[in-house]
Design a protein around this motif. Structure first.
Motif, PDB file in Angstrom:
ATOM      1  N   ASP A  66     -22.820  58.548 -23.421  1.00 27.58           N
ATOM      2  CA  ASP A  66     -23.270  58.816 -22.057  1.00 27.58           C
ATOM      3  C   ASP A  66     -23.523  60.309 -21.844  1.00 27.58           C
ATOM      4  O   ASP A  66     -24.495  60.699 -21.185  1.00 27.58           O
ATOM      5  CB  ASP A  66     -22.244  58.307 -21.041  1.00 27.58           C
ATOM      6  N   ILE A  67     -22.657  61.129 -22.410  1.00 26.45           N
ATOM      7  CA  ILE A  67     -22.831  62.585 -22.296  1.00 26.45           C
ATOM      8  C   ILE A  67     -24.091  63.014 -23.027  1.00 26.45           C
ATOM      9  O   ILE A  67     -24.872  63.833 -22.521  1.00 26.45           O
ATOM     10  CB  ILE A  67     -21.584  63.320 -22.840  1.00 26.45           C
ATOM     11  N   LYS A  70     -27.108  62.203 -20.962  1.00 23.24           N
ATOM     12  CA  LYS A  70     -27.290  63.169 -19.875  1.00 23.24           C
ATOM     13  C   LYS A  70     -27.846  64.489 -20.408  1.00 23.24           C
ATOM     14  O   LYS A  70     -28.648  65.137 -19.741  1.00 23.24           O
ATOM     15  CB  LYS A  70     -25.979  63.405 -19.139  1.00 23.24           C
ATOM     16  N   LYS A  72     -29.811  64.731 -22.947  1.00 25.14           N
ATOM     17  CA  LYS A  72     -31.214  64.433 -23.229  1.00 25.14           C
ATOM     18  C   LYS A  72     -32.037  64.498 -21.941  1.00 25.14           C
ATOM     19  O   LYS A  72     -33.144  65.049 -21.927  1.00 25.14           O
ATOM     20  CB  LYS A  72     -31.326  63.043 -23.867  1.00 25.14           C
ATOM     21  N   ALA A  73     -31.500  63.956 -20.857  1.00 24.26           N
ATOM     22  CA  ALA A  73     -32.193  63.981 -19.573  1.00 24.26           C
ATOM     23  C   ALA A  73     -32.285  65.407 -19.024  1.00 24.26           C
ATOM     24  O   ALA A  73     -33.269  65.768 -18.376  1.00 24.26           O
ATOM     25  CB  ALA A  73     -31.474  63.085 -18.580  1.00 24.26           C
ATOM     26  N   GLN A  74     -31.268  66.216 -19.293  1.00 24.82           N
ATOM     27  CA  GLN A  74     -31.250  67.609 -18.835  1.00 24.82           C
ATOM     28  C   GLN A  74     -32.395  68.389 -19.474  1.00 24.82           C
ATOM     29  O   GLN A  74     -33.046  69.172 -18.818  1.00 24.82           O
ATOM     30  CB  GLN A  74     -29.900  68.240 -19.190  1.00 24.82           C
ATOM     31  N   GLU A  93     -22.378  70.536 -15.987  1.00 27.12           N
ATOM     32  CA  GLU A  93     -23.560  69.874 -15.440  1.00 27.12           C
ATOM     33  C   GLU A  93     -23.715  68.455 -15.987  1.00 27.12           C
ATOM     34  O   GLU A  93     -24.086  67.546 -15.259  1.00 27.12           O
ATOM     35  CB  GLU A  93     -24.821  70.683 -15.743  1.00 27.12           C
ATOM     36  N   VAL A  94     -23.458  68.274 -17.284  1.00 30.14           N
ATOM     37  CA  VAL A  94     -23.673  66.957 -17.903  1.00 30.14           C
ATOM     38  C   VAL A  94     -22.430  66.069 -17.861  1.00 30.14           C
ATOM     39  O   VAL A  94     -22.552  64.849 -17.935  1.00 30.14           O
ATOM     40  CB  VAL A  94     -24.178  67.090 -19.366  1.00 30.14           C
ATOM     41  N   ALA A  95     -21.247  66.676 -17.757  1.00 30.92           N
ATOM     42  CA  ALA A  95     -19.998  65.907 -17.677  1.00 30.92           C
ATOM     43  C   ALA A  95     -19.091  66.560 -16.638  1.00 30.92           C
ATOM     44  O   ALA A  95     -18.101  67.210 -16.985  1.00 30.92           O
ATOM     45  CB  ALA A  95     -19.324  65.848 -19.035  1.00 30.92           C
TER      46      ALA A  95
END
Length: 182
Positions: A66-67, A70, A72-74, A93-95
């Motif tokens: 999941d991290i 995120k 990858k999306a960032q 920001e991601v976790a």
């Protein structure tokens, strides 16, 4: 993202794909450009599957996949050699719910480094095979329902086999009994 078979090995840098196993160890292929294969000892190697790794969270543990999703999306992920404060700020920001006391800077560097290894690989853009697992679970449920029916039919065929076996034994007794008497 499909992290099935991707492992981290203690004492070896980078990530590896689990190719197979023989009697002396695990066969691994490195995920770098060299694609070198190596064998690590079963009894001494400590493998960690990326699909199973979690990160300490405030309330509950966070899954690594999941991290990574995120991250990858960032899109704008710093290098693993960046300043520790920058990496920590990015990781918030991601976790955002990670446990600050239990997740060290070295852990964050390792996760960011893993991301940079994985981001260019085709398996990073693959979908996880959840549909196959669910279909497999449905099939196993169907076979469990059919299993009692299948168990009853061999029992019916077992009786003639037992009768045949009993008749074979009696025939063997007759033969041995016949040869003993003159």
């Amino acid at each position: 993202m499909n992290l099935t078979g991707v492992v981290s090995v203690s004492g070896k840098p980078g990530l590896h794909k689990l190719v197979g196993q023989n009697k002396s160890g695990y066969i691994l292929e490195s995920l770098d450009e060299k694609k070198t294969k190596s064998i690590v000892n079963i009894s001494t190697a400590r493998l960690a599957s990326l699909a199973d790794i979690t990160v300490y969270g405030d309330d509950e543990d966070l899954k690594l996949k999941d991290i990574l999703a995120k991250m990858k999306a960032q899109g704008n992920v710093p290098e693993a050699k960046a300043d520790a404060k920058d990496l920590r700020a990015f990781f918030y920001e991601v976790a955002p719910s990670h446990d600050e006391e239990k997740v060290y800077g070295s852990d964050i560097k390792k996760i960011v480094g893993w991301y940079h290894i994985l981001k260019d690989l085709p398996l990073f853009n693959e979908e996880e095979p959840k549909a196959e697992e669910e279909a497999g679970e449905e099939k196993s449920a169907e076979t469990k329902k059919e299993a009692p029916k299948a168990a009853k039919s061999p029992a019916k065929t077992a009786k003639p086999k037992n009768d045949k076996a009993a008749s074979t034994k009696s025939a063997a007794v007759k033969k041995t009994g016949g040869s003993k008497t003159p």
